[in-house]
Motif scaffolding. Structure first.
Motif, short mmCIF file in Angstrom:
data_model
loop_
_atom_site.label_atom_id
_atom_site.label_comp_id
_atom_site.label_asym_id
_atom_site.label_seq_id
_atom_site.Cartn_x
_atom_site.Cartn_y
_atom_site.Cartn_z
N THR A 18 57.08 37.91 9.34
CA THR A 18 56.05 38.53 8.49
C THR A 18 56.60 39.66 7.63
O THR A 18 55.95 40.07 6.68
CB THR A 18 54.87 39.04 9.33
N THR A 19 57.79 40.15 7.94
CA THR A 19 58.40 41.20 7.12
C THR A 19 59.64 40.70 6.38
O THR A 19 60.34 41.49 5.75
CB THR A 19 58.78 42.42 7.98
N ALA A 20 59.92 39.40 6.49
CA ALA A 20 61.10 38.78 5.86
C ALA A 20 62.40 39.45 6.32
O ALA A 20 63.35 39.58 5.56
CB ALA A 20 60.99 38.79 4.34
N ASP A 21 62.45 39.83 7.60
CA ASP A 21 63.65 40.41 8.19
C ASP A 21 64.58 39.26 8.60
O ASP A 21 64.54 38.77 9.72
CB ASP A 21 63.26 41.26 9.40
N GLN A 22 65.40 38.84 7.65
CA GLN A 22 66.23 37.65 7.86
C GLN A 22 67.28 37.84 8.94
O GLN A 22 67.62 36.89 9.65
CB GLN A 22 66.86 37.23 6.54
N ASP A 23 67.79 39.04 9.11
CA ASP A 23 68.79 39.27 10.16
C ASP A 23 68.20 39.02 11.55
O ASP A 23 68.81 38.35 12.39
CB ASP A 23 69.36 40.69 10.07
N THR A 24 67.00 39.55 11.78
CA THR A 24 66.35 39.34 13.07
C THR A 24 65.93 37.89 13.24
O THR A 24 66.05 37.33 14.34
CB THR A 24 65.14 40.29 13.24
N MET A 25 65.46 37.26 12.17
CA MET A 25 65.13 35.84 12.26
C MET A 25 66.35 35.04 12.70
O MET A 25 66.24 34.18 13.57
CB MET A 25 64.60 35.33 10.91
N LEU A 26 67.50 35.32 12.10
CA LEU A 26 68.74 34.62 12.49
C LEU A 26 69.06 34.83 13.96
O LEU A 26 69.50 33.90 14.64
CB LEU A 26 69.91 35.10 11.63
N GLU A 27 68.86 36.04 14.45
CA GLU A 27 69.13 36.33 15.86
C GLU A 27 68.21 35.55 16.78
O GLU A 27 68.59 35.21 17.90
CB GLU A 27 68.97 37.83 16.12
N CYS A 28 67.01 35.26 16.33
CA CYS A 28 66.02 34.54 17.15
C CYS A 28 66.24 33.03 17.17
O CYS A 28 65.76 32.36 18.09
CB CYS A 28 64.61 34.83 16.64
N LEU A 29 66.94 32.52 16.18
CA LEU A 29 67.12 31.07 16.06
C LEU A 29 68.48 30.63 16.58
O LEU A 29 69.49 31.28 16.32
CB LEU A 29 67.00 30.65 14.59
#
Length: 143
Positions: A18-29
Motif C-alpha cells: 500500500t506504500t509501494a515499498d518495493q524493498d520490503t515487498m522483495l523481502e516478503c517474496l
C-alpha cells in the motif's frame, strides 16, 4: 509455517504494497514466487502467470498502477478481511481509483490466495471481476 508467522508476513507485505515499498515487498517474496493472474486479465500482455520476485514487485509495486490508474487521483487499497491458517492466507480486498485510459471510477473487489514457506510468499493467485475491469479501463474485449 505457523499461522501467526504467516499473518505477520502478510501484514508486512500489505503495509509495503500500500506504500509501494518495493524493498520490503522483495523481502516478503520468495525469489521464485509465482503469481497466477485471472485467465482473462489483460494488463497489456498475454501471460496468465508471472514468476520471480523482481518481476512481481515491478508490476505490483508500480508498473501496473501507473499503466492502469490516474496516479494524480486518490488510489485506495482496503484489506476487507484476512483469513490465515498455517501457511495459507486468503485476503479479500477492495481497490478504488480512477481508470487512466477512460477517466471512469474504478471500484473492484479482489480475492488473493497466498501460500507461504520459510518466511516468504511462494505462490499468489488473484481472483477479480476482469469484465468489470476491462470495461472501466477501456480494454479491447474482442481479443
Amino acid at each position: 509455517m505457523e499461522t501467526a508467522e504467516t499473518r505477520a508476513l502478510m501484514e508486512r507485505y500489505y503495509a509495503a504494497l500500500t506504500t509501494a515499498d518495493q524493498d520490503t515487498m522483495l523481502e516478503c517474496l520468495d525469489p521464485d514466487v509465482v503469481w497466477v493472474l485471472p485467465a482473462t486479465a489483460a494488463m497489456g500482455n498475454a501471460v496468465d502467470t508471472m514468476s520471480g520476485a523482481t518481476q512481481v514487485v515491478e508490476a505490483l509495486g508500480g508498473r501496473v498502477v501507473r499503466q492502469s490508474f490516474d496516479i494524480k487521483q486518490p488510489i485506495n487499497l482496503e484489506v476487507r478481511k484476512m483469513t490465515v491458517v498455517d501457511d495459507t492466507a486468503v485476503v479479500q480486498q477492495r481497490l478504488t481509483a480512477t481508470a487512466k485510459a477512460t477517466g471512469l471510477d474504478y471500484d473492484n473487489q479482489y480475492c488473493w490466495v497466498y501460500t507461504c514457506a520459510e518466511g516468504r510468499i511462494t505462490h499468489m493467485e488473484e481472483y477479480t471481476d476482469t469484465l468489470y475491469a476491462a470495461r472501466q479501463m477501456g480494454w479491447n474485449l474482442d481479443v
